[in-house]
Design an enzyme around this catalytic site. Structure first.
Site, mmCIF file in Angstrom:
data_model
loop_
_atom_site.group_PDB
_atom_site.id
_atom_site.type_symbol
_atom_site.label_atom_id
_atom_site.label_comp_id
_atom_site.label_asym_id
_atom_site.label_seq_id
_atom_site.Cartn_x
_atom_site.Cartn_y
_atom_site.Cartn_z
ATOM 1 N N SER A 1 -16.241 54.137 15.828
ATOM 2 C CA SER A 1 -16.687 53.463 16.894
ATOM 3 C C SER A 1 -18.341 53.721 16.763
ATOM 4 C CB SER A 1 -16.137 53.979 18.274
ATOM 5 O OG SER A 1 -16.444 52.995 19.308
ATOM 6 N N GLU B 1 -8.006 46.468 19.221
ATOM 7 C CA GLU B 1 -9.353 46.954 19.693
ATOM 8 C C GLU B 1 -9.466 46.911 21.061
ATOM 9 O OE1 GLU B 1 -11.120 48.943 17.721
ATOM 10 O OE2 GLU B 1 -11.261 48.596 15.759
ATOM 11 N N HIS C 1 -8.106 50.857 20.150
ATOM 12 C CA HIS C 1 -9.403 51.150 19.843
ATOM 13 C C HIS C 1 -9.126 52.695 19.775
ATOM 14 C CE1 HIS C 1 -13.757 51.481 19.033
ATOM 15 N NE2 HIS C 1 -13.658 52.097 19.928
#
Length: 543
Positions: free
Chosen positions: A210, A328, A422
């Site tokens: 990320s 995600e 995610h």
């Protein structure tokens, strides 16, 4: 007699206590901890002096040494960050926070000698996260013969504020990017000291997820980081539009202009006054003022937009492993636009926004299931496009690039509609099936199948760090992206394939190229939130 027996028992206990492992680095001697499998862990090692007082919003200064043996059994304080929302999936507040947070931690496998090194950069949108989180426990990666270093860096406004007053202080006439400068300082520390832990300073892989993946891309692009690593792993990275230091670009104000606005909001007429504002006040208040934490194109740390650097082939030419997750956006709904009421409203908005690209968009993301199409389009426009772009550009630079698509889910995640969400790959990459995870995290089942997938992923990741080629015994060969557009899917087991999500990358590349030519922002303006997409076909350098 009883007193004598107690004294003898205490003395025997002290005598039997294991001797803590020690290492000697340039700064002095460290005493750490030995885990049951022989891995040695050294925590809370300072790599830079505390960036407080006049050093707030200054490039990091290397930490000095110490006399005697320094206790390295406890993690350092986390960098300043807002408290998370209690119901957040990612709620994981550190026990202690401080501006004095520029420390790192080292996991060294038993008997390590010239072992490959992974430097882990945590995520958290550049505003949150900390290296001591249980979800980043690197014992199982180290058990594969890899030295792991986890790094803390300044976050939020304390890590990324640009301001005319700060630029005026700088010999480079630059400001912002202090968090990136921290990461670079940590990499320099690794180069100078990791050999003492059995690591090979000539075989260092930078790895992040990320915002950590964004940081990996920034380090690939930064001329200041060249030569400090030999490979890169970017999990769920996002190639955003960055503000420029002194000029408005792509519809975003200059970073210094934003910094001036922040100073005015805090009633700070100059940098000295802004430095006097308590760190917690700055950290908690800045987001409410519209301050968005981003790296800045400052001409020093970052010289160009990431898209331009990679188009020009000016990024570091090193082997790369990159990928994204199928779900995600399921845990990041704030990045997606509101779901239209029905297919007709959805298709009307798409045609109005995309014009001559509408048919292509609707072919990829049809109105037959509006919610799924909104989630998929947002995922592909942010994470999927970035991962495949990295693989394509690194391949074009003559480097092996390995693309993955993480699709694995399990009952606890499925029950909450969080299939392959995610960051859900992190416990598998770190081997934490059955370990403590953040309080709201849906726990993977502790089964041989889940452990088997985790073991395969650890093997792929660690062999990549060792040799530049990801391999896992008993699992498919992972081919470089190359002309075949090869990738590895991680479902209930690894499955090799080619041409992931056909058409999505070419479509999003076309949209971003058009926006770049029209000086438009790209990032979350996707699908029904796209606004007016330029209608002139792309003629940019990437084509």
């Amino acid at each position: 007699m009883k007193m004598l027996a107690s004294i003898l028992a205490a003395a025997l206990s002290v005598a039997a206590a294991p001797t803590p492992p020690t290492v000697t680095i340039a700064q002095g001697q460290l005493a750490g901890t030995t885990l049951a499998d022989g891995t040695r862990v050294f925590r809370g090692i300072p790599y830079a002096v505390p960036p407080v007082g006049d050093l707030r919003w200054k490039p990091p200064v290397a930490a000095g040494g110490w006399q005697g043996v320094r206790d390295a059994t406890r993690f350092g304080a986390a960098c300043m960050q807002p408290k998370s929302k209690p119901d957040s999936l990612y709620a994981d507040d550190p026990a202690a926070m401080s501006e004095d947070c520029l420390s790192l931690n080292v996991w060294s496998p038993k008997g390590a000698k010239k072992a490959p090194v992974i430097v882990w950069i945590h995520g958290g949108a550049l505003v949150a996260g900390y290296a001591a989180s249980p979800i980043f426990d690197a014992q199982h990666i180290a058990a594969k013969g890899v030295v792991v270093v986890s790094v803390q860096y300044r976050l939020g406004i304390l890590g990324f504020l640009a301001h005319p007053g700060l630029s005026a202080e700088s010999p480079q006439h630059a400001s912002g990017n202090y968090g990136l400068l921290d990461q670079i300082a940590a990499l320099k520390w690794v180069k100078a000291n990791v050999a003492a832990f059995g690591g090979d300073p000539a075989n260092v892989t930078i790895m992040g997820e990320s915002a950590g993946g964004l940081s990996v891309m920034d380090l690939l692009a930064s001329p200041l980081a060249k030569g400090l690593y030999t490979k890169a792993i970017a999990q769920s990275a996002y190639m955003v539009t960055n503000p420029a230091l002194k000029s408005a670009v792509y519809g975003a104000p200059a970073a210094e202009q934003v910094g001036t606005m922040v100073g005015q909001a805090f009633k700070a007429p100059d940098i000295a006054a802004l430095r006097a504002v308590p760190a917690a006040t700055l950290t908690d208040t800045a987001p409410t003022l519209g301050y968005l934490t981003q790296p800045t194109i400052d001409g020093w740390v970052l010289t160009k937009q990431l898209v331009d650097t990679f188009d020009a082939g000016e990024q570091a030419h090193v082997p790369l492993l990159a990928g994204f997750n199928a779900g995600e956006i399921r845990s990041l709904r704030r990045l997606a636009p509101p779901i239209p009421t029905d297919a007709a409203a959805y298709e009307k908005a798409i045609r109005a926004n995309y014009g001559n690209l509408a048919d292509a968009f609707l072919k990829l993301y049809p109105g037959t299931d509006v919610e799924e199409s909104v989630l998929a389009a947002t995922r592909d426009g942010i994470y999927g496009w970035t991962a495949e772009r990295l693989a394509e550009k690194q391949s074009a630079a003559g480097q092996p690039a390995y693309l993955y698509y993480y699709q694995h889910s399990y009952p606890a995640a499925d029950a909450r509609g969080l299939n392959a969400f995610h960051a859900s790959e992190i416990p598998y990459v770190f081997g934490l099936i059955g370990a403590a995870l953040p309080v709201n995290w849906p726990a993977p089942p502790v089964t041989p199948a889940e452990r088997g997938l985790s073991d395969a992923m650890i093997d792929y990741w660690t062999t990549f760090a060792k040799t530049g080629t990801p391999r896992a015994a008993g699992h498919p060969a992972w081919s470089p992206y190359g002309k075949a557009k090869a990738y590895m899917a991680f479902r209930d087991r690894p499955v090799a394939g080619t041409n992931v999500l056909p058409g999505h990358y070419a479509f999003n590349e076309e949209v971003v190229c058009r926006r770049r030519a029209a000086d438009q922002l790209w990032f979350v303006n996707i699908g029904v939130a796209a606004g007016s997409v330029p209608q002139t076909p792309c003629a940019g350098p990437q084509r």
